[in-house]
Enzyme design. Structure first.
Site, PDB file in Angstrom:
ATOM      1  N   ALA A 130       3.705  -1.611   4.180  1.00  0.00           N
ATOM      2  CA  ALA A 130       2.850  -2.598   4.860  1.00  0.00           C
ATOM      3  C   ALA A 130       3.084  -4.033   4.398  1.00  0.00           C
ATOM      4  O   ALA A 130       2.145  -4.828   4.303  1.00  0.00           O
ATOM      5  CB  ALA A 130       1.369  -2.225   4.720  1.00  0.00           C
ATOM      6  N   GLY A 131       4.344  -4.370   4.140  1.00  0.00           N
ATOM      7  CA  GLY A 131       4.658  -5.726   3.693  1.00  0.00           C
ATOM      8  C   GLY A 131       4.331  -6.780   4.739  1.00  0.00           C
ATOM      9  O   GLY A 131       3.726  -7.816   4.417  1.00  0.00           O
ATOM     10  N   GLY A 132       4.704  -6.538   5.975  1.00  0.00           N
ATOM     11  CA  GLY A 132       4.424  -7.507   7.045  1.00  0.00           C
ATOM     12  C   GLY A 132       2.924  -7.667   7.251  1.00  0.00           C
ATOM     13  O   GLY A 132       2.414  -8.788   7.382  1.00  0.00           O
ATOM     14  N   SER A 133       2.218  -6.550   7.256  1.00  0.00           N
ATOM     15  CA  SER A 133       0.755  -6.594   7.413  1.00  0.00           C
ATOM     16  C   SER A 133       0.141  -7.371   6.256  1.00  0.00           C
ATOM     17  O   SER A 133      -0.797  -8.151   6.440  1.00  0.00           O
ATOM     18  CB  SER A 133       0.177  -5.173   7.415  1.00  0.00           C
ATOM     19  OG  SER A 133       0.750  -4.421   8.437  1.00  0.00           O
ATOM     20  N   GLY A 157       7.504   1.194   4.817  1.00  0.00           N
ATOM     21  CA  GLY A 157       6.306   2.028   4.763  1.00  0.00           C
ATOM     22  C   GLY A 157       5.315   1.535   3.733  1.00  0.00           C
ATOM     23  O   GLY A 157       4.421   2.268   3.306  1.00  0.00           O
ATOM     24  N   LYS A 182       0.844  -1.198   0.000  1.00  0.00           N
ATOM     25  CA  LYS A 182       0.000   0.000   0.000  1.00  0.00           C
ATOM     26  C   LYS A 182       0.874   1.240   0.000  1.00  0.00           C
ATOM     27  O   LYS A 182       2.025   1.220   0.482  1.00  0.00           O
ATOM     28  CB  LYS A 182      -0.942   0.027   1.219  1.00  0.00           C
ATOM     29  CG  LYS A 182      -0.270   0.038   2.612  1.00  0.00           C
ATOM     30  CD  LYS A 182       0.160   1.401   3.122  1.00  0.00           C
ATOM     31  CE  LYS A 182       0.943   1.331   4.426  1.00  0.00           C
ATOM     32  NZ  LYS A 182       1.742   2.501   4.730  1.00  0.00           N
ATOM     33  N   PRO A 202       9.683  -4.588  -0.071  1.00  0.00           N
ATOM     34  CA  PRO A 202      10.797  -4.441   0.868  1.00  0.00           C
ATOM     35  C   PRO A 202      10.306  -4.319   2.317  1.00  0.00           C
ATOM     36  O   PRO A 202       9.169  -3.921   2.559  1.00  0.00           O
ATOM     37  CB  PRO A 202      11.479  -3.141   0.422  1.00  0.00           C
ATOM     38  CG  PRO A 202      10.918  -2.808  -0.902  1.00  0.00           C
ATOM     39  CD  PRO A 202       9.603  -3.491  -1.040  1.00  0.00           C
ATOM     40  N   VAL A 203      11.207  -4.668   3.239  1.00  0.00           N
ATOM     41  CA  VAL A 203      10.857  -4.711   4.667  1.00  0.00           C
ATOM     42  C   VAL A 203      11.079  -3.343   5.314  1.00  0.00           C
ATOM     43  O   VAL A 203      12.026  -2.628   4.963  1.00  0.00           O
ATOM     44  CB  VAL A 203      11.721  -5.791   5.365  1.00  0.00           C
ATOM     45  CG1 VAL A 203      11.497  -5.806   6.870  1.00  0.00           C
ATOM     46  CG2 VAL A 203      11.396  -7.157   4.778  1.00  0.00           C
ATOM     47  N   ALA A 204      10.215  -3.011   6.278  1.00  0.00           N
ATOM     48  CA  ALA A 204      10.295  -1.739   7.028  1.00  0.00           C
ATOM     49  C   ALA A 204      10.410  -0.560   6.068  1.00  0.00           C
ATOM     50  O   ALA A 204      11.224   0.332   6.221  1.00  0.00           O
ATOM     51  CB  ALA A 204      11.462  -1.754   8.021  1.00  0.00           C
ATOM     52  N   ASP A 255      -2.720  -2.052   9.906  1.00  0.00           N
ATOM     53  CA  ASP A 255      -2.749  -2.041   8.445  1.00  0.00           C
ATOM     54  C   ASP A 255      -3.257  -3.361   7.853  1.00  0.00           C
ATOM     55  O   ASP A 255      -3.452  -3.458   6.637  1.00  0.00           O
ATOM     56  CB  ASP A 255      -1.335  -1.793   7.874  1.00  0.00           C
ATOM     57  CG  ASP A 255      -0.867  -0.356   8.085  1.00  0.00           C
ATOM     58  OD1 ASP A 255      -1.698   0.492   8.466  1.00  0.00           O
ATOM     59  OD2 ASP A 255       0.327  -0.092   7.869  1.00  0.00           O
TER      60      ASP A 255
HETATM   61  P1  ATP Z   1       3.872  -0.392   7.922  1.00  0.00           P
HETATM   62  O1  ATP Z   1       3.872   0.313   6.595  1.00  0.00           O
HETATM   63  O2  ATP Z   1       2.664  -1.288   8.143  1.00  0.00           O
HETATM   64  O3  ATP Z   1       4.199   0.466   9.077  1.00  0.00           O
HETATM   65  P2  ATP Z   1       6.385  -1.406   7.078  1.00  0.00           P
HETATM   66  O4  ATP Z   1       6.067  -1.689   5.658  1.00  0.00           O
HETATM   67  O5  ATP Z   1       7.116  -0.130   7.346  1.00  0.00           O
HETATM   68  O6  ATP Z   1       5.055  -1.449   7.887  1.00  0.00           O
HETATM   69  P3  ATP Z   1       7.147  -4.139   7.477  1.00  0.00           P
HETATM   70  O7  ATP Z   1       7.760  -4.521   6.183  1.00  0.00           O
HETATM   71  O8  ATP Z   1       5.775  -4.614   7.737  1.00  0.00           O
HETATM   72  O9  ATP Z   1       7.223  -2.558   7.695  1.00  0.00           O
HETATM   73  O10 ATP Z   1       8.167  -4.616   8.615  1.00  0.00           O
HETATM   74  C1  ATP Z   1       8.189  -4.089   9.911  1.00  0.00           C
HETATM   75  C2  ATP Z   1       8.874  -5.098  10.845  1.00  0.00           C
HETATM   76  O11 ATP Z   1       7.956  -6.178  11.043  1.00  0.00           O
HETATM   77  C3  ATP Z   1      10.122  -5.716  10.271  1.00  0.00           C
HETATM   78  O12 ATP Z   1      11.261  -5.051  10.710  1.00  0.00           O
HETATM   79  C4  ATP Z   1      10.093  -7.174  10.747  1.00  0.00           C
HETATM   80  O13 ATP Z   1      10.955  -7.372  11.838  1.00  0.00           O
HETATM   81  C5  ATP Z   1       8.671  -7.400  11.248  1.00  0.00           C
HETATM   82  N1  ATP Z   1       7.930  -8.463  10.510  1.00  0.00           N
HETATM   83  C6  ATP Z   1       7.160  -9.388  11.051  1.00  0.00           C
HETATM   84  N2  ATP Z   1       6.595 -10.157  10.106  1.00  0.00           N
HETATM   85  C7  ATP Z   1       7.022  -9.718   8.933  1.00  0.00           C
HETATM   86  C8  ATP Z   1       6.791 -10.122   7.592  1.00  0.00           C
HETATM   87  N3  ATP Z   1       6.000 -11.163   7.274  1.00  0.00           N
HETATM   88  N4  ATP Z   1       7.379  -9.413   6.607  1.00  0.00           N
HETATM   89  C9  ATP Z   1       8.149  -8.340   6.911  1.00  0.00           C
HETATM   90  N5  ATP Z   1       8.438  -7.938   8.170  1.00  0.00           N
HETATM   91  C10 ATP Z   1       7.875  -8.611   9.177  1.00  0.00           C
END
Ligand code: ATP
Length: 321
Positions: free
Chosen positions: A113-116, A111, A19, A107-109, A149
């Site tokens: 919402a990959g984990g969500s 912004g 998102k 990508p992780v962390a 999210d």
């Molecule tokens: P948001 O936009 O919802 O604030 P984000 O996109 O910034 O989230 P994510 O990619 O969701 O961040 O990752 C945040 C943290 O969640 C990561 O540092 C990781 O340790 C943890 N995490 C737990 N499960 C997952 C997953 N399936 N994929 C990615 N990160 C995960």
């Protein structure tokens, strides 16, 4: 009446979108530590895939983008989602054990919402695998308990989120929007971005600035989205967390400037960052922007995407037994 008996799938694969926030209005932090939000979520075509299959015990693997940064234990949102769904659906013991395979492109962390998204995908996948029959509304309730999210990752499209972002209303949007997404070199932890936001807000208040504690929806943005005209939408993109993200990652200013110089109609940090989202005039411009941003060395990589797209969706329901 003849009731069709559906064979049990041996594995289910669900695709889930990233998102971007077209508007992110953040109010003052409440006593419970949460910030009231009004946000316009928009699901884009960059996606993760999650496969679940029955297993002797819970297990989780992650491959693809930033896989090393993702936990593979019960702290992973996908693992927590499987447990929450089993509880909600009354699936117990060995029947509730699954092997979860996450293929990351988000990508992780970042912004995005990959984990969500992985959490939402696992809810949909397990609901199908166990033929639990939970309705979309039931799934949304389980999703809201997992994270703010997660409900939007289930719903997809474009939607207004209130509360912590989990109270959703679908938004009327005409046409498709084309984006270039520029990924940062390192993740920005959401909690730290909010802490910086609080500090910046306190400093401004101490300097005498008046600030509303209650966030509000941009009616101009909603009208522009109904027009389907990216030229109208671009200048109305807004993110209250952007100053905090820029103070933590000053290089993002260069990224935003580079996108604007290459004709982006709007340039914004997505959610808590560090991904920058650039609204393009059309698909060809989005591709061109992604190539130019990558070439300019102002981001780790850039890709194109379009939205709105549907939320978590079953793409393969294979090897029925
Ligand atoms: P948001 O936009 O919802 O604030 P984000 O996109 O910034 O989230 P994510 O990619 O969701 O961040 O990752 C945040 C943290 O969640 C990561 O540092 C990781 O340790 C943890 N995490 C737990 N499960 C997952 C997953 N399936 N994929 C990615 N990160 C995960």
């Amino acid at each position: 009446m003849i009731t069709a008996i559906r064979p049990v799938p041996a594995a289910v694969t669900v695709r889930v979108p990233a998102k971007v926030n077209l508007q992110l209005a953040v109010g003052s932090v409440r006593d419970d530590g949460y910030h009231p939000l009004v946000t316009v979520f928009h699901a884009v075509s960059l996606s993760d895939e999650v496969t679940v299959r029955p297993a002797p015990r819970m297990a989780l693997t992650v491959t693809g983008e930033d896989a090393d940064a993702v936990p593979t234990d019960r702290s992973n949102l996908a693992w927590r989602a499987a447990i929450a769904l089993a509880k909600a659906a009354g699936v117990r013991g060995a029947d509730a054990a699954v092997r979860i395979e996450i293929r990351k492109r988000i990508p992780v962390a970042a912004g995005l919402a990959g984990g969500s998204g992985d959490g939402a995908a696992t809810l949909v996948a397990c609901n199908e695998l166990w033929q639990a029959g939970l309705s979309q509304r039931d799934l949304a309730e389980v999703a809201a308990a997992l994270g703010s999210d997660v409900p939007f990752s289930l719903m997809g499209g474009t939607a207004v989120g209130r509360g912590r972002g989990e109270q959703l209303t679908p938004a009327l949007v005409a046409g498709s929007y084309h984006w270039a997404l520029a990924f940062g070199r390192a993740g920005l932890p959401t909690t730290q971005v909010y802490a910086t936001f609080d500090r910046l807000r306190a400093t401004r208040t101490a300097a005498g600035a008046t600030q509303s504690a209650e966030p509000s929806l941009s009616t101009e943005l909603m009208t522009a989205l109904r027009s389907g005209d990216p030229e109208r939408v671009g200048p109305l993109l807004m993110n209250d967390l952007q100053p905090a993200a820029l103070s933590m990652e000053p290089d993002l200013r260069r990224t935003l400037t580079a996108g604007r110089e290459h004709g982006a109609l709007g340039a914004i940090v997505s959610g808590s960052g560090p991904t920058c989202a650039f609204l393009a005039t059309d698909a060809a411009h989005a591709r061109e922007l992604a190539v130019l941003l990558t070439g300019a060395g102002v981001c780790r990589a850039a890709v194109r995407a379009s939205g709105p797209v549907p939320g978590a969706t079953v793409v393969r329901d294979g090897g029925r037994s």
